[in-house]
Design a protein around this motif. Structure first.
Motif: not given
Length: 300
Positions: A149-174
């Motif tokens: 998110i910080d160094e590649i400037n991805l949004t959580q939505e874009q990150l979700s697409e890159r890693v194949g995880k739900n946005r809620s899963t990513i939010a829980n990790y963060l």
């Protein structure tokens, strides 16, 4: 035997590309780049450096020895991925455990996919591939998501697409990164699960978090037990605060104003639940203290 077979796959032409500095390939647009990039190549371990973007910061020695034993018997079944830096110099993108295990048993070469990427692309490839393919602990995964998110400037939505995880899963990790550093270390060392961490997140006070963390360790609390304890503490705190907070009697409010006017300083009153309390008279200096003293003693 397996190693010899892999070397034969290279062919003379590809081997010449690797050893001839005049034909060195520096970008995907260079001549013969298609013959090298994306192909499995047997590289010398000494020509490969570790990736500074590697999200994994610790490697289990026993697990590495087990992997090394397997490689000794069967060879490196899954090639590592590297990016080309310069002539005969490469950097790991993924596969550091295989790389370390191969060095551990004294191998000289390792099969590798070659990529050409800049630092940002290398960081993204390393983080994404490791998140998907390595058994990272929850904090390492959270840190990897945060770096993307910080160094590649991805949004959580874009990150979700890159890693194949739900946005809620990513939010829980963060959210785990908001835990006290001591608790994060406990998770990295395996004393707590992600479920414990998610329960503790609901406690805002860091000291209360640490108190619960100590109880988890002392009593070997399960995630369900921890969630119950967190609910009890979260529910008890407002109730206790409400019990202690009673409307201040009108006489006390009137008295505060009279004291303040008479002493020339902002006077406060603290009243406990049973009616006991304290009269607080602030002063700014020794001279101010003596002034208030005289007023109280009736000497002014």
């Amino acid at each position: 035997m397996a190693k010899a077979t892999r070397k034969q796959v290279l062919g003379r032409g590809l081997s010449a590309l690797l050893k001839d500095p005049e034909q060195d390939i520096k970008s995907a647009e260079d001549k013969n780049a298609d013959k090298l990039v994306g192909h499995i190549v047997e590289l010398e371990l000494t020509s490969i450096e570790v990736n500074p973007f590697q999200p994994r910061t610790s490697f289990n020695e026993e697990s590495l020895r087990e992997l090394a034993s397997s490689i000794k018997e069967l060879g490196v079944i899954q090639p590592i991925t590297v990016r080309k830096l310069e002539f005969n110099k490469y950097q790991l993108v993924s596969g550091e455990r295989r790389f370390r295990a191969s060095k551990l048993i004294g191998l000289e070469t390792i099969p590798a996919y070659i990529r050409i990427a800049n630092d940002q692309e290398s960081l993204e490839m390393a983080l994404v591939e490791n998140i998907q393919r390595q058994d990272l602990d929850p904090i390492e995964i959270a840190l990897s998501y945060q770096r993307l998110i910080d160094e590649i400037n991805l949004t959580q939505e874009q990150l979700s697409e890159r890693v194949g995880k739900n946005r809620s899963t990513i939010a829980n990790y963060l959210r785990l990164l908001k835990l006290d550093p001591i608790i994060q270390t406990g998770m990295r060392d395996g004393f707590l699960s992600m479920g414990h961490g998610r329960a503790l997140i609901n406690i805002e006070d860091p000291q209360v978090q640490l108190d619960i963390y100590e109880k988890i360790l002392e009593r070997s609390l399960s995630v369900r037990d921890t969630e119950k304890l967190v609910r009890e503490i979260s529910g008890a705190t407002p109730a206790k605060a409400a019990a202690k907070t009673k409307p201040m009697p009108t006489e006390f409010k009137k008295g505060i104003k009279e004291f303040t006017d008479y002493l020339g300083t902002k006077v406060d009153i603290k009243v406990a639940a049973k009616g006991k309390g304290k009269l607080i008279i602030p002063f700014n200096s020794e001279e101010d203290f003596n002034r208030i003293k005289k007023l109280i003693q009736g000497e002014a």
